[in-house]
Design a protein around this motif. Structure first.
Motif, PDB file in Angstrom:
ATOM      1  N   ARG A 136     -13.523  11.329-100.916  1.00 42.78           N
ATOM      2  CA  ARG A 136     -12.215  11.273-100.197  1.00 42.78           C
ATOM      3  C   ARG A 136     -12.445  10.696 -99.119  1.00 42.78           C
ATOM      4  NH1 ARG A 136      -7.656  14.349-101.105  1.00 42.78           N
ATOM      5  NH2 ARG A 136      -8.895  15.486-102.193  1.00 42.78           N
ATOM      6  N   SER A 137     -11.774   9.419 -98.936  1.00 38.25           N
ATOM      7  CA  SER A 137     -11.750   8.515 -97.853  1.00 38.25           C
ATOM      8  C   SER A 137     -10.961   9.103 -96.630  1.00 38.25           C
ATOM      9  CB  SER A 137     -11.503   7.028 -97.822  1.00 38.25           C
ATOM     10  OG  SER A 137      -9.950   7.006 -98.329  1.00 38.25           O
ATOM     11  N   GLY A 138     -11.270   8.838 -95.484  1.00 34.09           N
ATOM     12  CA  GLY A 138     -10.716   9.406 -94.189  1.00 34.09           C
ATOM     13  C   GLY A 138      -9.257   8.976 -94.139  1.00 34.09           C
ATOM     14  N   ASP A 139      -8.665   8.008 -94.764  1.00 36.83           N
ATOM     15  CA  ASP A 139      -7.402   7.573 -94.617  1.00 36.83           C
ATOM     16  C   ASP A 139      -6.571   8.088 -96.118  1.00 36.83           C
ATOM     17  OD1 ASP A 139      -8.200   5.745 -96.838  1.00 36.83           O
ATOM     18  OD2 ASP A 139      -7.460   4.043 -95.644  1.00 36.83           O
ATOM     19  N   GLY A 140      -7.333   8.786 -96.853  1.00 33.05           N
ATOM     20  CA  GLY A 140      -6.768   9.195 -98.171  1.00 33.05           C
ATOM     21  C   GLY A 140      -6.404   8.223 -99.176  1.00 33.05           C
ATOM     22  N   PHE A 141      -6.835   7.081 -98.859  1.00 29.54           N
ATOM     23  CA  PHE A 141      -6.672   5.870-100.004  1.00 29.54           C
ATOM     24  C   PHE A 141      -7.563   6.055-101.045  1.00 29.54           C
ATOM     25  CE2 PHE A 141      -6.356   1.193-100.701  1.00 29.54           C
ATOM     26  CZ  PHE A 141      -5.101   1.317-101.093  1.00 29.54           C
ATOM     27  N   ILE A 142      -8.914   6.489-101.049  1.00 33.92           N
ATOM     28  CA  ILE A 142      -9.652   6.884-102.105  1.00 33.92           C
ATOM     29  C   ILE A 142      -9.790   8.111-102.315  1.00 33.92           C
ATOM     30  CG2 ILE A 142     -12.056   6.611-103.065  1.00 33.92           C
ATOM     31  CD1 ILE A 142     -12.112   3.890-101.193  1.00 33.92           C
ATOM     32  N   VAL A 143      -9.364   8.902-103.432  1.00 32.49           N
ATOM     33  CA  VAL A 143      -9.667  10.003-103.681  1.00 32.49           C
ATOM     34  C   VAL A 143      -9.993  10.299-105.380  1.00 32.49           C
ATOM     35  CG1 VAL A 143      -8.519  12.617-103.981  1.00 32.49           C
ATOM     36  CG2 VAL A 143      -7.725  10.886-102.092  1.00 32.49           C
ATOM     37  N   MET A 144     -11.202  10.771-105.589  1.00 30.20           N
ATOM     38  CA  MET A 144     -11.566  10.829-107.129  1.00 30.20           C
ATOM     39  C   MET A 144     -12.623  12.170-106.970  1.00 30.20           C
ATOM     40  SD  MET A 144     -13.009   6.896-107.542  1.00 30.20           S
ATOM     41  CE  MET A 144     -12.898   6.951-109.416  1.00 30.20           C
ATOM     42  N   PRO A 145     -12.531  12.683-108.234  1.00 30.18           N
ATOM     43  CA  PRO A 145     -13.509  13.978-108.481  1.00 30.18           C
ATOM     44  C   PRO A 145     -14.775  13.375-108.916  1.00 30.18           C
ATOM     45  CG  PRO A 145     -12.069  13.505-110.596  1.00 30.18           C
ATOM     46  CD  PRO A 145     -11.433  12.417-109.274  1.00 30.18           C
ATOM     47  N   ARG A 146     -15.511  14.298-108.835  1.00 32.38           N
ATOM     48  CA  ARG A 146     -16.874  14.125-109.457  1.00 32.38           C
ATOM     49  C   ARG A 146     -16.965  13.558-110.684  1.00 32.38           C
ATOM     50  NH1 ARG A 146     -21.255  16.217-112.217  1.00 32.38           N
ATOM     51  NH2 ARG A 146     -23.263  15.725-111.127  1.00 32.38           N
ATOM     52  N   MET A 147     -17.707  12.182-110.813  1.00 37.72           N
ATOM     53  CA  MET A 147     -17.603  11.771-112.213  1.00 37.72           C
ATOM     54  C   MET A 147     -18.650  10.741-112.503  1.00 37.72           C
ATOM     55  SD  MET A 147     -14.251   9.174-112.155  1.00 37.72           S
ATOM     56  CE  MET A 147     -12.943  10.124-111.699  1.00 37.72           C
ATOM     57  N   HIS A 148     -18.877  10.286-113.702  1.00 37.54           N
ATOM     58  CA  HIS A 148     -19.835   9.317-114.247  1.00 37.54           C
ATOM     59  C   HIS A 148     -19.031   8.123-113.875  1.00 37.54           C
ATOM     60  CE1 HIS A 148     -21.994   6.883-117.039  1.00 37.54           C
ATOM     61  NE2 HIS A 148     -23.013   7.359-116.780  1.00 37.54           N
ATOM     62  N   MET A 149     -19.560   7.072-113.397  1.00 38.00           N
ATOM     63  CA  MET A 149     -18.830   5.846-113.092  1.00 38.00           C
ATOM     64  C   MET A 149     -19.656   4.565-112.919  1.00 38.00           C
ATOM     65  SD  MET A 149     -15.730   5.430-110.393  1.00 38.00           S
ATOM     66  CE  MET A 149     -14.774   4.008-110.199  1.00 38.00           C
ATOM     67  N   THR A 150     -19.110   3.558-113.159  1.00 37.80           N
ATOM     68  CA  THR A 150     -19.786   2.165-113.128  1.00 37.80           C
ATOM     69  C   THR A 150     -19.007   1.507-111.761  1.00 37.80           C
ATOM     70  OG1 THR A 150     -20.265   2.040-115.362  1.00 37.80           O
ATOM     71  CG2 THR A 150     -20.434  -0.122-114.281  1.00 37.80           C
ATOM     72  N   PHE A 151     -19.720   1.048-110.920  1.00 27.58           N
ATOM     73  CA  PHE A 151     -19.089   0.367-109.784  1.00 27.58           C
ATOM     74  C   PHE A 151     -19.642  -1.202-109.567  1.00 27.58           C
ATOM     75  CE2 PHE A 151     -19.543   4.864-108.176  1.00 27.58           C
ATOM     76  CZ  PHE A 151     -18.278   5.021-107.778  1.00 27.58           C
ATOM     77  N   HIS A 152     -18.881  -1.866-109.199  1.00 29.03           N
ATOM     78  CA  HIS A 152     -19.080  -3.283-109.221  1.00 29.03           C
ATOM     79  C   HIS A 152     -19.765  -3.508-107.600  1.00 29.03           C
ATOM     80  CE1 HIS A 152     -17.720  -5.385-112.565  1.00 29.03           C
ATOM     81  NE2 HIS A 152     -17.108  -4.318-112.767  1.00 29.03           N
ATOM     82  N   ALA A 153     -20.524  -4.315-107.419  1.00 27.42           N
ATOM     83  CA  ALA A 153     -20.999  -4.383-105.916  1.00 27.42           C
ATOM     84  C   ALA A 153     -20.134  -5.616-105.508  1.00 27.42           C
ATOM     85  CB  ALA A 153     -22.583  -4.690-105.810  1.00 27.42           C
ATOM     86  N   ILE A 154     -19.954  -5.742-104.165  1.00 29.04           N
ATOM     87  CA  ILE A 154     -19.006  -6.909-103.600  1.00 29.04           C
ATOM     88  C   ILE A 154     -19.897  -8.149-103.817  1.00 29.04           C
ATOM     89  CG2 ILE A 154     -17.502  -5.472-102.116  1.00 29.04           C
ATOM     90  CD1 ILE A 154     -19.311  -6.375 -99.768  1.00 29.04           C
ATOM     91  N   ALA A 155     -21.284  -8.014-103.714  1.00 30.63           N
ATOM     92  CA  ALA A 155     -22.104  -9.296-103.788  1.00 30.63           C
ATOM     93  C   ALA A 155     -23.350  -8.749-104.682  1.00 30.63           C
ATOM     94  CB  ALA A 155     -22.574  -9.630-102.276  1.00 30.63           C
ATOM     95  N   PHE A 156     -23.787  -9.839-105.689  1.00 33.58           N
ATOM     96  CA  PHE A 156     -25.025  -9.637-106.340  1.00 33.58           C
ATOM     97  C   PHE A 156     -26.301  -9.483-105.485  1.00 33.58           C
ATOM     98  CE2 PHE A 156     -22.257 -12.108-109.152  1.00 33.58           C
ATOM     99  CZ  PHE A 156     -22.273 -11.413-110.130  1.00 33.58           C
ATOM    100  N   SER A 157     -26.322  -9.890-104.347  1.00 36.50           N
ATOM    101  CA  SER A 157     -27.676  -9.387-103.468  1.00 36.50           C
ATOM    102  C   SER A 157     -27.659  -8.162-103.008  1.00 36.50           C
ATOM    103  CB  SER A 157     -27.574 -10.552-102.224  1.00 36.50           C
ATOM    104  OG  SER A 157     -26.260 -10.179-101.408  1.00 36.50           O
ATOM    105  N   LYS A 158     -26.547  -7.264-103.312  1.00 42.91           N
ATOM    106  CA  LYS A 158     -26.584  -6.040-102.708  1.00 42.91           C
ATOM    107  C   LYS A 158     -27.336  -5.102-103.507  1.00 42.91           C
ATOM    108  CE  LYS A 158     -23.484  -6.230 -99.389  1.00 42.91           C
ATOM    109  NZ  LYS A 158     -23.936  -6.181 -97.887  1.00 42.91           N
TER     110      LYS A 158
END
Length: 126
Positions: free
Chosen positions: A74-96
């Protein structure tokens, strides 16, 4: 607000285009905009980001993704709200993803970038 951000971006792009020196490759407006978006994603408003610790299940460097089980978010502004889950995230840069391997315990920061929830920072925990 949007007009002010656009004005600042145009000033940055204009200054970048006029600052090229002989022998140095110049960057076009699109490249500068991509860099600016990446910087905003990394350093943006903390209320729009979520920090969490997780264990990496897999890393696909070809597509720039990390798969993990994340806790409830849960982000401070409420923009991101998700329950616990198995997920694949993309990185904003490959170098990360340098040095990140399956099985690593990591501290991750995610935020909205180009309409998707993406990894803006990731580092191994000791």
């Amino acid at each position: 607000m949007k007009r002010a951000v656009l004005s600042i971006m145009l000033l940055v792009l204009g200054a970048a285009g006029s600052g090229a020196r002989a022998g140095e490759p110049s960057t076009d407006g699109f490249e500068w905009l991509s860099r600016l978006e990446r910087l905003q994603a990394e350093r943006g408003d903390p209320a729009r980001h979520v920090h969490f610790d997780a264990r990496v299940e897999s890393v696909d460097r070809g597509s720039g993704t990390v798969t993990m089980v994340h806790p409830e978010m849960r982000s401070g502004d409420g923009f991101i709200v998700m329950p616990r889950m198995h997920m694949t995230f993309h990185a904003i840069a490959f170098s990360k993803l340098r040095g990140i391997e399956a099985g690593d315990a990591v501290h991750t920061v995610v935020g909205r970038h180009k309409g998707a929830i993406m990894i803006t920072q990731i580092r191994k925990l000791r």
